[in-house]
Design a protein around this motif. Structure first.
Motif, PDB file in Angstrom:
ATOM      1  N   ILE A   1     -51.311 -26.183 -35.015  1.00  0.00           N
ATOM      2  CA  ILE A   1     -51.771 -25.687 -33.724  1.00  0.00           C
ATOM      3  C   ILE A   1     -51.164 -26.600 -32.671  1.00  0.00           C
ATOM      4  O   ILE A   1     -51.340 -27.822 -32.732  1.00  0.00           O
ATOM      5  CB  ILE A   1     -53.310 -25.719 -33.611  1.00  0.00           C
ATOM      6  N   VAL A   2     -50.455 -26.028 -31.738  1.00  0.00           N
ATOM      7  CA  VAL A   2     -49.870 -26.806 -30.653  1.00  0.00           C
ATOM      8  C   VAL A   2     -50.586 -26.452 -29.361  1.00  0.00           C
ATOM      9  O   VAL A   2     -50.784 -25.276 -29.059  1.00  0.00           O
ATOM     10  CB  VAL A   2     -48.351 -26.528 -30.524  1.00  0.00           C
ATOM     11  N   VAL A   3     -50.975 -27.478 -28.633  1.00  0.00           N
ATOM     12  CA  VAL A   3     -51.595 -27.286 -27.321  1.00  0.00           C
ATOM     13  C   VAL A   3     -50.528 -27.581 -26.281  1.00  0.00           C
ATOM     14  O   VAL A   3     -49.927 -28.654 -26.281  1.00  0.00           O
ATOM     15  CB  VAL A   3     -52.816 -28.214 -27.135  1.00  0.00           C
ATOM     16  N   THR A   4     -50.279 -26.603 -25.433  1.00  0.00           N
ATOM     17  CA  THR A   4     -49.233 -26.742 -24.427  1.00  0.00           C
ATOM     18  C   THR A   4     -49.832 -26.746 -23.021  1.00  0.00           C
ATOM     19  O   THR A   4     -50.988 -26.386 -22.819  1.00  0.00           O
ATOM     20  CB  THR A   4     -48.212 -25.586 -24.514  1.00  0.00           C
ATOM     21  N   CYS A   5     -49.015 -27.141 -22.085  1.00  0.00           N
ATOM     22  CA  CYS A   5     -49.337 -27.057 -20.668  1.00  0.00           C
ATOM     23  C   CYS A   5     -48.015 -27.082 -19.914  1.00  0.00           C
ATOM     24  O   CYS A   5     -46.952 -27.231 -20.523  1.00  0.00           O
ATOM     25  CB  CYS A   5     -50.246 -28.209 -20.231  1.00  0.00           C
ATOM     26  N   ARG A   6     -48.085 -26.948 -18.617  1.00  0.00           N
ATOM     27  CA  ARG A   6     -46.859 -27.026 -17.826  1.00  0.00           C
ATOM     28  C   ARG A   6     -46.314 -28.462 -17.909  1.00  0.00           C
ATOM     29  O   ARG A   6     -47.087 -29.419 -17.974  1.00  0.00           O
ATOM     30  CB  ARG A   6     -47.135 -26.640 -16.383  1.00  0.00           C
TER      31      ARG A   6
END
Length: 85
Positions: free
Chosen positions: A18-23
């Protein structure tokens, strides 16, 4: 939480990722605030890692936490439901 999970090839040894991304701008600001790094130190650290885009492409699930806690919680619930059945 393993920042170099993909870079080390360890992702092949786990059941799912699971990868958590953001800008990118958020990622830099958060690391400066959380870890006390300078902007230059953050950029150097990030340049040694895969980009969030590349990690997301290699992951089983993606959670984007760019848009607030409510939105993030909904995504986490969706992923959990998918994993837990």
């Amino acid at each position: 939480d393993m920042p170099l999970l993909f870079e080390t090839g360890f992702h092949h040894r786990v059941d799912l990722t699971i990868v958590v991304t953001c800008r990118p701008s958020q990622q830099v600001r958060r690391m400066i605030r959380r870890d006390g790094f300078t902007r230059q130190a953050v950029l150097a650290r990030l340049s040694a890692q895969w980009s969030l885009t590349k990690k997301a492409q290699a992951s089983d699930f993606i959670i984007n936490n760019s848009n607030g806690l409510h939105h993030t919680r909904r995504q986490v619930a969706r992923v959990w439901k998918n994993i837990a059945g």
